[in-house]
Scaffold this motif. Structure first.
Motif, PDB file in Angstrom:
ATOM      1  N   LYS A 139       0.825  -1.200   0.000  1.00  0.00           N
ATOM      2  CA  LYS A 139       0.000   0.000   0.000  1.00  0.00           C
ATOM      3  C   LYS A 139       0.866   1.260   0.000  1.00  0.00           C
ATOM      4  O   LYS A 139       2.006   1.253   0.436  1.00  0.00           O
ATOM      5  CB  LYS A 139      -0.934   0.001   1.213  1.00  0.00           C
ATOM      6  N   SER A 140       0.265   2.344  -0.464  1.00  0.00           N
ATOM      7  CA  SER A 140       0.957   3.635  -0.541  1.00  0.00           C
ATOM      8  C   SER A 140       0.014   4.755  -0.141  1.00  0.00           C
ATOM      9  O   SER A 140      -1.215   4.619  -0.245  1.00  0.00           O
ATOM     10  CB  SER A 140       1.461   3.873  -1.975  1.00  0.00           C
ATOM     11  N   LEU A 141       0.612   5.861   0.280  1.00  0.00           N
ATOM     12  CA  LEU A 141      -0.166   7.079   0.433  1.00  0.00           C
ATOM     13  C   LEU A 141      -0.757   7.461  -0.930  1.00  0.00           C
ATOM     14  O   LEU A 141      -0.205   7.096  -1.966  1.00  0.00           O
ATOM     15  CB  LEU A 141       0.725   8.211   0.954  1.00  0.00           C
ATOM     16  N   PRO A 142      -1.863   8.188  -0.963  1.00  0.00           N
ATOM     17  CA  PRO A 142      -2.558   8.444  -2.232  1.00  0.00           C
ATOM     18  C   PRO A 142      -1.887   9.512  -3.090  1.00  0.00           C
ATOM     19  O   PRO A 142      -1.046  10.291  -2.619  1.00  0.00           O
ATOM     20  CB  PRO A 142      -3.936   8.921  -1.766  1.00  0.00           C
ATOM     21  N   LEU A 143      -2.276   9.547  -4.364  1.00  0.00           N
ATOM     22  CA  LEU A 143      -1.879  10.656  -5.221  1.00  0.00           C
ATOM     23  C   LEU A 143      -2.382  11.958  -4.611  1.00  0.00           C
ATOM     24  O   LEU A 143      -3.448  11.993  -3.982  1.00  0.00           O
ATOM     25  CB  LEU A 143      -2.450  10.484  -6.624  1.00  0.00           C
ATOM     26  N   GLY A 144      -1.614  13.016  -4.782  1.00  0.00           N
ATOM     27  CA  GLY A 144      -1.948  14.291  -4.162  1.00  0.00           C
ATOM     28  C   GLY A 144      -1.255  14.505  -2.835  1.00  0.00           C
ATOM     29  O   GLY A 144      -1.262  15.620  -2.294  1.00  0.00           O
ATOM     30  N   THR A 145      -0.632  13.435  -2.281  1.00  0.00           N
ATOM     31  CA  THR A 145       0.105  13.566  -1.024  1.00  0.00           C
ATOM     32  C   THR A 145       1.210  14.611  -1.156  1.00  0.00           C
ATOM     33  O   THR A 145       1.928  14.648  -2.156  1.00  0.00           O
ATOM     34  CB  THR A 145       0.725  12.209  -0.634  1.00  0.00           C
ATOM     35  N   ALA A 198      13.273  23.387  -2.007  1.00  0.00           N
ATOM     36  CA  ALA A 198      12.022  23.973  -2.489  1.00  0.00           C
ATOM     37  C   ALA A 198      11.359  24.778  -1.382  1.00  0.00           C
ATOM     38  O   ALA A 198      11.442  24.430  -0.203  1.00  0.00           O
ATOM     39  CB  ALA A 198      11.074  22.889  -2.981  1.00  0.00           C
ATOM     40  N   SER A 199      10.647  25.817  -1.777  1.00  0.00           N
ATOM     41  CA  SER A 199       9.956  26.651  -0.797  1.00  0.00           C
ATOM     42  C   SER A 199       8.598  26.085  -0.411  1.00  0.00           C
ATOM     43  O   SER A 199       8.061  26.414   0.650  1.00  0.00           O
ATOM     44  CB  SER A 199       9.763  28.070  -1.360  1.00  0.00           C
ATOM     45  N   LYS A 200       8.057  25.213  -1.286  1.00  0.00           N
ATOM     46  CA  LYS A 200       6.753  24.615  -1.032  1.00  0.00           C
ATOM     47  C   LYS A 200       6.821  23.116  -1.291  1.00  0.00           C
ATOM     48  O   LYS A 200       7.628  22.651  -2.102  1.00  0.00           O
ATOM     49  CB  LYS A 200       5.684  25.240  -1.940  1.00  0.00           C
ATOM     50  N   PRO A 201       5.965  22.334  -0.617  1.00  0.00           N
ATOM     51  CA  PRO A 201       5.956  20.897  -0.888  1.00  0.00           C
ATOM     52  C   PRO A 201       5.541  20.619  -2.322  1.00  0.00           C
ATOM     53  O   PRO A 201       4.772  21.368  -2.930  1.00  0.00           O
ATOM     54  CB  PRO A 201       4.910  20.352   0.093  1.00  0.00           C
ATOM     55  N   GLY A 202       6.059  19.524  -2.869  1.00  0.00           N
ATOM     56  CA  GLY A 202       5.589  19.028  -4.138  1.00  0.00           C
ATOM     57  C   GLY A 202       4.361  18.156  -3.931  1.00  0.00           C
ATOM     58  O   GLY A 202       3.899  17.957  -2.800  1.00  0.00           O
ATOM     59  N   LYS A 203       3.846  17.614  -5.029  1.00  0.00           N
ATOM     60  CA  LYS A 203       2.627  16.807  -4.978  1.00  0.00           C
ATOM     61  C   LYS A 203       2.864  15.485  -5.702  1.00  0.00           C
ATOM     62  O   LYS A 203       3.333  15.466  -6.844  1.00  0.00           O
ATOM     63  CB  LYS A 203       1.476  17.571  -5.630  1.00  0.00           C
ATOM     64  N   LEU A 204       2.559  14.370  -5.041  1.00  0.00           N
ATOM     65  CA  LEU A 204       2.685  13.058  -5.659  1.00  0.00           C
ATOM     66  C   LEU A 204       1.673  12.936  -6.801  1.00  0.00           C
ATOM     67  O   LEU A 204       0.465  13.002  -6.571  1.00  0.00           O
ATOM     68  CB  LEU A 204       2.443  11.963  -4.618  1.00  0.00           C
ATOM     69  N   VAL A 205       2.175  12.772  -8.037  1.00  0.00           N
ATOM     70  CA  VAL A 205       1.276  12.720  -9.192  1.00  0.00           C
ATOM     71  C   VAL A 205       1.311  11.373  -9.906  1.00  0.00           C
ATOM     72  O   VAL A 205       0.466  11.106 -10.759  1.00  0.00           O
ATOM     73  CB  VAL A 205       1.581  13.845 -10.198  1.00  0.00           C
TER      74      VAL A 205
END
Length: 268
Positions: free
Chosen positions: A81-87, A94-101
């Motif tokens: 299992k994995s954390l969902p897309l959008g995590t 980086a100044s802001k978090p990225g997004k799992l796509v």
């Protein structure tokens, strides 16, 4: 094969103004977001591999298991299992978090993947870098330069390989990040390469990229292995993993590896 996913848990962890077209380096090597920076989610930390583009989106690669929610012994992506897309994924520099796509494990779940080799070795994910941070990105691998392109085809046994690994478990000793190594063999019908490096990968190096002697990107670190040699690493074939990503998702334009600056591994 006896293997453990090479993910470090929280317990282990104490200017370009425009983006280049696919195949063109994102200069320069002084930028803070580059192949080999650490990525972090609530599941733990990993090392990124290479920079990619999908349309106007800038992406950084990591291992799928970097957002895994199971045990380190869970190495089958079709059942893990994995954390969902959008995590949200924090990216060093980086100044802001990225997004799992994209996450190959989630893609295989959705597809009902049955191929045992794919289930065992397809361990690849992509994180979208925030628009505000695109100007901080370089595609060049520190110390080595490259990648000079994507390796298409096998990497021969005995071939020299190069990697930049950056686990915080090394206590910030930068001299231990660049690695040279040798291919010991191939498995999973070309989906996996057995590689030994000096020094070997450690927890937190998961996801780090590997290049051939001419700078072609060919893989990313997935497992710490006890066989065929203690301290060897299982390396996912990047060409196969990227092809799977392009064939099995509909929310991104075609994904391309972005080349880096001149490759100069002989200087190490």
């Amino acid at each position: 094969m006896t293997a453990l996913r090479c993910l470090a848990s929280a317990a282990i962890i104490a200017a370009v103004t425009s983006v280049a077209a696919p195949g063109t380096a994102l200069a320069d090597d002084a930028k803070p977001i580059h192949p080999g920076v650490m990525t972090r989610s609530e599941a733990g930390q990993c090392t990124s591999n290479f920079i990619f583009k999908a349309g106007d989106k800038v992406l950084i690669g990591q291992a799928a298991h970097c957002t895994g929610t199971g045990e380190a012994t869970e190495t089958d992506g079709c059942t893990s299992k994995s954390l969902p897309l959008g995590t949200e994924v924090k990216i060093d520099g980086a100044s802001k978090p990225g997004k799992l796509v994209y996450n190959s494990w989630l893609a295989m779940h959705e597809n009902g993947e049955k191929n045992k080799d794919v289930c065992a070795f397809n361990d690849f994910a992509l994180v979208e870098i925030a628009d505000e941070d695109e100007g901080k990105v370089t595609s060049t691998v520190p110390k080595f330069g490259g990648p000079t392109g994507l390796q298409d085809g096998p990497v021969g046994v005995g071939s020299m390989v190069y990697s930049y690994q950056n686990s915080s478990a090394r206590g910030g000793i930068a001299a231990l990040s660049p690695k040279t190594g040798t291919v010991l063999g191939e498995g999973g019908n070309g989906w996996s390469h057995e590689v030994v490096t000096l020094t070997p990968g450690v927890p937190g190096d998961s996801g780090s990229g590997f290049m051939t002697a001419d700078g072609k990107a060919f893989g990313l670190l997935s497992t710490l292995n006890l066989l065929p040699a203690p301290g060897s690493n299982g390396v996912v074939d990047l060409n196969k993993a990227l092809s799977y990503a392009n064939d099995n998702r509909d929310d991104l334009e075609p994904i391309h590896l972005v080349e880096g600056g001149p490759f100069h591994a002989g200087l190490l």
